[in-house]
Design a protein around this motif. Structure first.
Motif, mmCIF file in Angstrom:
data_model
loop_
_atom_site.group_PDB
_atom_site.id
_atom_site.type_symbol
_atom_site.label_atom_id
_atom_site.label_comp_id
_atom_site.label_asym_id
_atom_site.label_seq_id
_atom_site.Cartn_x
_atom_site.Cartn_y
_atom_site.Cartn_z
ATOM 1 N N SER B 107 0.826 -1.205 0.000
ATOM 2 C CA SER B 107 0.000 0.000 0.000
ATOM 3 C C SER B 107 0.860 1.254 0.000
ATOM 4 N N PHE B 108 2.163 1.063 0.153
ATOM 5 C CA PHE B 108 3.003 2.246 0.199
ATOM 6 C C PHE B 108 3.375 2.720 -1.201
ATOM 7 N N ARG B 109 2.814 2.095 -2.219
ATOM 8 C CA ARG B 109 3.083 2.631 -3.545
ATOM 9 C C ARG B 109 1.823 2.752 -4.374
ATOM 10 N N SER B 112 -0.231 7.684 -6.855
ATOM 11 C CA SER B 112 -0.588 9.028 -6.445
ATOM 12 C C SER B 112 0.633 9.651 -5.802
ATOM 13 N N LEU B 114 1.240 11.633 -2.490
ATOM 14 C CA LEU B 114 0.675 12.144 -1.247
ATOM 15 C C LEU B 114 1.804 12.689 -0.384
ATOM 16 N N GLN B 117 5.009 10.717 1.192
ATOM 17 C CA GLN B 117 5.101 9.409 0.562
ATOM 18 C C GLN B 117 6.555 9.043 0.239
ATOM 19 N N ARG B 426 -3.236 8.519 7.331
ATOM 20 C CA ARG B 426 -3.680 8.116 5.983
ATOM 21 C C ARG B 426 -5.137 8.507 5.753
ATOM 22 N N GLY B 429 -5.098 11.737 4.412
ATOM 23 C CA GLY B 429 -4.383 11.933 3.149
ATOM 24 C C GLY B 429 -2.897 12.191 3.316
ATOM 25 N N PHE B 431 0.767 10.428 3.902
ATOM 26 C CA PHE B 431 1.234 9.064 3.677
ATOM 27 C C PHE B 431 2.574 8.774 4.335
ATOM 28 N N GLU B 433 5.016 6.412 6.922
ATOM 29 C CA GLU B 433 5.116 4.981 7.210
ATOM 30 C C GLU B 433 5.492 4.806 8.682
#
Lengths: 472, 472
Positions: B107-109, B112, B114, B117, B426, B429, B431, B433
């Protein structure tokens, strides 16, 4: 059947983009596949159906002609027309084949264009100007969002374009979400194995067959089972005898690679039946299904897949060009999530730029036009090549009759070694392949495989043949 | 040492494009790596060496400064300057880590961009006009020969460009034939495993570390061994304790992923020594080695590889952009043939077009200029982001000091859950980790990882921080 049977067929659609003859053909095919019509069932004569549907006689004749050519129906004179009784697989005799241990070197794909080289489309006539224009436009249009990690299964526009194309031209109904882009056939087969198979699983492959298939199976630690091919394609019954519980089968139904025969309808149904009962997978490698010259292209095996057992593998290497490195597969709906997970694990997706160009090429109609043009051109080049070779080589070879494909098969008369001849030809810069190299069974009749896609005239073929003659 | 030791160093080259300070630095580094100089050996003072070589004092200071910053030498006041005694690995204490079974979702790619990110370069400042120009030119220049199957390892021009670049910027001496293009890190790691490893082989991976590494090892049926990371990078001694006979180690020496620490020289030497004695492989994942701000980029571990045990993995995803899908590896000379065979079996090569554009981008100097520009820009953006975040988040976070990389590590004060915070962010919006998600050891101190590459000013960072604050 009369009206009674026709009632089982869904009505024709006057608004469909499919011409009536294709619709009629499709209705019968589906009725046979679903068991509504059974082997031996009578169907209306062309004349009766013409009257019943109120259509032109030519329309019905075209539909019946296609059905007959593909083995679905047979005209039996006085007895009328019927669903082919031979739709049950027969039991041909074949020996068990040990899998060859020697690897087939990938020498058949050098970075060059040599006469007879297989696997290359007609590169001289590719619409490079259009391509360059779309390429320049896609490069200019690139925005930051297009530079991030692309969606691993592929650009949405390209997946949608492929799904639409497969519907029209290969009879496959699939959603764009079932389409997964890969970097070529090897990547495709690897992805299938990663998603659906585990080491030591048994997998049928065609014998003779495209060597990378059996090599890849071995490299992935799968247990390949060589299943013979005859004039109707893969001998399904022999697969059933050799490895009834195999987990998968890799087949080339449209034009068997390399023999160019089509998998007959009885065999198609037997294969699907086996996969359904055994919960096995069928990988349909449809690398050149478009290039059929005797009739319209056969619908894909996938179009008969009612149970979600067929993984359809297509490629742009033959219909566009190999250095694109774009191929794709269509997976059954129930397997979409599994393929998404597997592909996200092992791959990062294909480059955005090449995908964007191909998506535009399809959307703007260039793709369909190009394929149609190539189908006509290849029919001409095939005839020209055959005539040129036969004029010079005469009785030394017998060229197979075949409905499609991108190469000819030259059977060597008098049991010469095809390998030795190929080796000599390569020294002379002629890049044929030896059928023996594509077979696990070493007793196969010796033959040369020569691509005709880049041979532009009978004169060229004659000139090339004169270079072969002294080597024979 | 005095002149006696210096005699072991090869003479400086006035015609080399490398400045003298880099040459001196390199000579000492090689002397240490080869055992000509040993831990604890005295080396000349900067003043003495200045006189001996007849160079400017600043040159020697720059060389010694770099050697000291990287742990090769130490100034010991009256005792003079010496090769760091700590060049033998110490034995830190760590617990054996079970490998996590839960997969890290990709889900980290998303497709989009954000805020925060990770894994994205500064896309807003990429020279898209130059790129589009080269792209259009390459598309126009395409000839039939460029449309055939590309050489599987890569375009010759691109392989040569990469080899030249690695020589200058990463200290790696390799021939173009040792360079293999892939479609990304996952493909790279898969290719290494296909070429060199077999199922159930044990492989060290860093803990915490880039999640796809451990996932891929598991997916490839390799036995991953989680080896802890401390302030000097991978704790080699712990790897030796946990799995001394492991067949390979995957490491990120430049800026450990995700902690951004550099693998110290003692650890580098210990790792190389282990690989040599054990005939194991080291995969050096150098995904962002260029982006070091404290000093010039460290030479790659591969530059110290005297025994052909290091496989160097680079990528264009960070220095150009991810949707290119181009990465590469450099393999030891003795392994070239094996990688050629393996890659020809499993892959069909990368698209000709994207390779041609990158080859031109490198050859025309755009690549080197772009990287230099980005290094300066990222240093600015890193500072701006740090200042902006600290102003707003104050004592709630402590930001790690780190020499390079493309993200900051925000240690959460008071043992909040980083996972919960990331989940909340998240929803808003943002992103980031969670460091915990990158660790197999669940006791790791909670921290956020936030990329700064796409944060253009302190004001932007403050604005983003004000969105985080209420979530903490």
């Amino acid at each position: 059947m009369a009206a009674g049977t026709l009632a089982h067929l869904s009505p024709l659609d006057p608004k469909s983009p499919e011409p009536y003859y294709r619709q009629i053909y499709g209705r019968f095919r589906n009725a046979i596949a679903s068991g509504t019509l059974n082997p031996g069932d009578r169907i209306p004569s062309a004349r009766a159906l013409t009257q019943e549907l109120g259509l032109a006689r030519g329309t019905i004749d075209a539909a019946y002609g296609l059905l007959a050519a593909e083995g679905y129906i047979q005209a039996r004179g006085q007895a009328g027309t019927m669903v082919s009784p031979s739709l049950r697989p027969r039991m041909p005799v074949a020996r068990e084949q040990p899998v060859a241990a020697t690897p087939y070197t990938p020498s058949f794909r050098p970075d060059s264009i040599l006469p007879f080289q297989m696997g290359l489309p007609a590169l001289d006539v590719f619409p490079r100007k259009i391509w360059a224009r779309l390429g320049a436009r896609a490069a200019r249009a690139m925005q930051p969002i297009d530079m991030t990690h692309p969606a691993v299964p592929g650009l949405p526009a390209l997946r949608a374009g492929i799904a639409a194309y497969l519907h029209v031209s290969r009879g496959i109904d699939c959603a764009p979400s079932q389409v997964f882009l890969t970097s070529g056939y090897r990547h495709t087969l690897e992805l299938v194995a990663q998603a659906l198979l585990k080491p030591a699983d048994r997998v049928w492959f065609e014998n003779p067959g495209y060597p990378p298939t059996r090599e890849l199976l071995a490299a992935m630690r799968l247990a390949g089972v060589a299943v013979p091919v005859d004039a109707e394609g893969l001998v399904v019954a022999e697969g059933l005898r050799l490895a009834p519980k195999a987990r998968a089968a890799v087949v080339t139904p449209a034009h068997q690679s390399p023999l160019c025969v089509s998998l007959s309808l009885p065999r198609r149904l037997a294969l699907l039946d086996w996969a359904r009962r055994n919960q096995s997978w069928i990988v349909e490698d449809d690398y050149d299904g478009e290039y059929r010259y005797a009739s319209r292209p056969l619908p894909a095996l996938k179009s008969l897949d009612r149970d979600g057992r067929v993984i359809y593998a297509g490629t742009f290497s033959k219909v566009l060009f190999p250095s694109l490195r774009l191929a794709y597969l269509v997976v059954p709906e129930a397997q979409v999530e599994r393929f998404e997970r597997t592909q996200a694990m092992f791959a990062g997706g294909s480059p955005q730029l090449t995908q964007a160009i191909v998506a535009d090429f399809i959307a703007e109609g260039h793709f369909a036009r190009h394929i149609q043009r190539m189908r006509r051109l290849y029919a001409e080049r095939r005839d020209a090549t055959r005539i040129g070779l036969e004029r010079v080589l005469g009785a030394k070879v017998r060229i197979d009759e075949q409905p499609g494909g991108m190469h000819l098969i030259l059977r060597l008369q008098g049991r010469r070694s095809d390998r030795r001849l190929v080796a000599r030809m390569r020294e002379e810069g002629l890049f044929a392949e030896a059928l023996s190299d594509w077979a696990v069974d070493r007793d196969i009749a010796p033959a040369l495989m020569v691509a005709f896609t880049n041979i532009d005239s009978t004169a060229t073929a004659e000139r090339l043949a004169r270079r072969i003659l002294p080597l024979m």
